[in-house]
Motif scaffolding. Structure first.
Motif, PDB file in Angstrom:
ATOM      1  N   GLU A  34       3.989 -15.916 -95.982  1.00 54.09           N
ATOM      2  CA  GLU A  34       3.554 -17.248 -96.378  1.00 54.09           C
ATOM      3  C   GLU A  34       3.104 -18.062 -95.168  1.00 54.09           C
ATOM      4  O   GLU A  34       2.095 -18.763 -95.228  1.00 54.09           O
ATOM      5  CB  GLU A  34       4.677 -17.971 -97.113  1.00 54.09           C
ATOM      6  CG  GLU A  34       4.191 -19.220 -97.804  1.00 54.09           C
ATOM      7  CD  GLU A  34       5.174 -19.730 -98.836  1.00 54.09           C
ATOM      8  OE1 GLU A  34       5.290 -20.952 -98.924  1.00 54.09           O
ATOM      9  OE2 GLU A  34       5.808 -18.907 -99.508  1.00 54.09           O
ATOM     10  N   GLU A  35       3.806 -17.970 -94.054  1.00 53.94           N
ATOM     11  CA  GLU A  35       3.390 -18.682 -92.840  1.00 53.94           C
ATOM     12  C   GLU A  35       2.039 -18.179 -92.360  1.00 53.94           C
ATOM     13  O   GLU A  35       1.183 -18.957 -91.948  1.00 53.94           O
ATOM     14  CB  GLU A  35       4.423 -18.495 -91.739  1.00 53.94           C
ATOM     15  CG  GLU A  35       5.723 -19.218 -91.964  1.00 53.94           C
ATOM     16  CD  GLU A  35       6.766 -18.852 -90.912  1.00 53.94           C
ATOM     17  OE1 GLU A  35       6.552 -17.882 -90.164  1.00 53.94           O
ATOM     18  OE2 GLU A  35       7.796 -19.542 -90.848  1.00 53.94           O
ATOM     19  N   LYS A  36       1.851 -16.878 -92.402  1.00 51.48           N
ATOM     20  CA  LYS A  36       0.598 -16.292 -91.934  1.00 51.48           C
ATOM     21  C   LYS A  36      -0.572 -16.701 -92.826  1.00 51.48           C
ATOM     22  O   LYS A  36      -1.653 -17.015 -92.347  1.00 51.48           O
ATOM     23  CB  LYS A  36       0.730 -14.778 -91.881  1.00 51.48           C
ATOM     24  CG  LYS A  36      -0.397 -14.101 -91.149  1.00 51.48           C
ATOM     25  CD  LYS A  36       0.077 -12.773 -90.654  1.00 51.48           C
ATOM     26  CE  LYS A  36      -0.953 -12.111 -89.817  1.00 51.48           C
ATOM     27  NZ  LYS A  36      -1.004 -12.596 -88.470  1.00 51.48           N
ATOM     28  N   PHE A  37      -0.349 -16.696 -94.153  1.00 51.42           N
ATOM     29  CA  PHE A  37      -1.436 -17.030 -95.062  1.00 51.42           C
ATOM     30  C   PHE A  37      -1.744 -18.527 -95.085  1.00 51.42           C
ATOM     31  O   PHE A  37      -2.884 -18.915 -95.350  1.00 51.42           O
ATOM     32  CB  PHE A  37      -1.125 -16.545 -96.480  1.00 51.42           C
ATOM     33  CG  PHE A  37      -1.250 -15.053 -96.628  1.00 51.42           C
ATOM     34  CD1 PHE A  37      -2.388 -14.388 -96.213  1.00 51.42           C
ATOM     35  CD2 PHE A  37      -0.230 -14.312 -97.187  1.00 51.42           C
ATOM     36  CE1 PHE A  37      -2.509 -13.021 -96.346  1.00 51.42           C
ATOM     37  CE2 PHE A  37      -0.334 -12.938 -97.324  1.00 51.42           C
ATOM     38  CZ  PHE A  37      -1.478 -12.297 -96.901  1.00 51.42           C
ATOM     39  N   THR A  38      -0.761 -19.378 -94.810  1.00 50.26           N
ATOM     40  CA  THR A  38      -1.048 -20.818 -94.785  1.00 50.26           C
ATOM     41  C   THR A  38      -1.973 -21.177 -93.628  1.00 50.26           C
ATOM     42  O   THR A  38      -2.714 -22.158 -93.721  1.00 50.26           O
ATOM     43  CB  THR A  38       0.248 -21.651 -94.690  1.00 50.26           C
ATOM     44  OG1 THR A  38       1.022 -21.195 -93.600  1.00 50.26           O
ATOM     45  CG2 THR A  38       1.048 -21.569 -95.956  1.00 50.26           C
ATOM     46  N   GLU A  39      -1.955 -20.390 -92.582  1.00 51.54           N
ATOM     47  CA  GLU A  39      -2.897 -20.619 -91.477  1.00 51.54           C
ATOM     48  C   GLU A  39      -4.334 -20.427 -91.955  1.00 51.54           C
ATOM     49  O   GLU A  39      -5.247 -21.079 -91.460  1.00 51.54           O
ATOM     50  CB  GLU A  39      -2.614 -19.657 -90.325  1.00 51.54           C
ATOM     51  CG  GLU A  39      -1.323 -19.923 -89.602  1.00 51.54           C
ATOM     52  CD  GLU A  39      -1.038 -18.887 -88.531  1.00 51.54           C
ATOM     53  OE1 GLU A  39      -1.913 -18.046 -88.268  1.00 51.54           O
ATOM     54  OE2 GLU A  39       0.058 -18.923 -87.961  1.00 51.54           O
TER      55      GLU A  39
END
Length: 59
Positions: A34-39
């Motif tokens: 989720e952190e990676k995709f929010t970027e």
């Protein structure tokens, strides 16, 4: 003559390889998906539903 040029190029490339090393360090903490995709602009399903509901209420 071609053999001499080939020999010199190989020696030169080996020397270049030895002098161009860089230190590389691994990141010990991997980001969650989720952190990676929010970027990249990804929104979770919950966020998208909330945003959609707010748009419906405003209209």
């Amino acid at each position: 003559m071609f053999e001499k040029v080939k020999y010199m190029l190989s020696i030169f490339s080996i020397i270049i390889m030895f002098f161009t090393f860089e230190d590389v360090y691994a990141n010990s903490q991997l980001p969650t998906f989720e952190e990676k995709f929010t970027e990249g602009g990804y929104k979770s399903v919950e966020e998208a539903v909330k945003e959609f509901e707010i748009i419906l209420i405003v209209k």
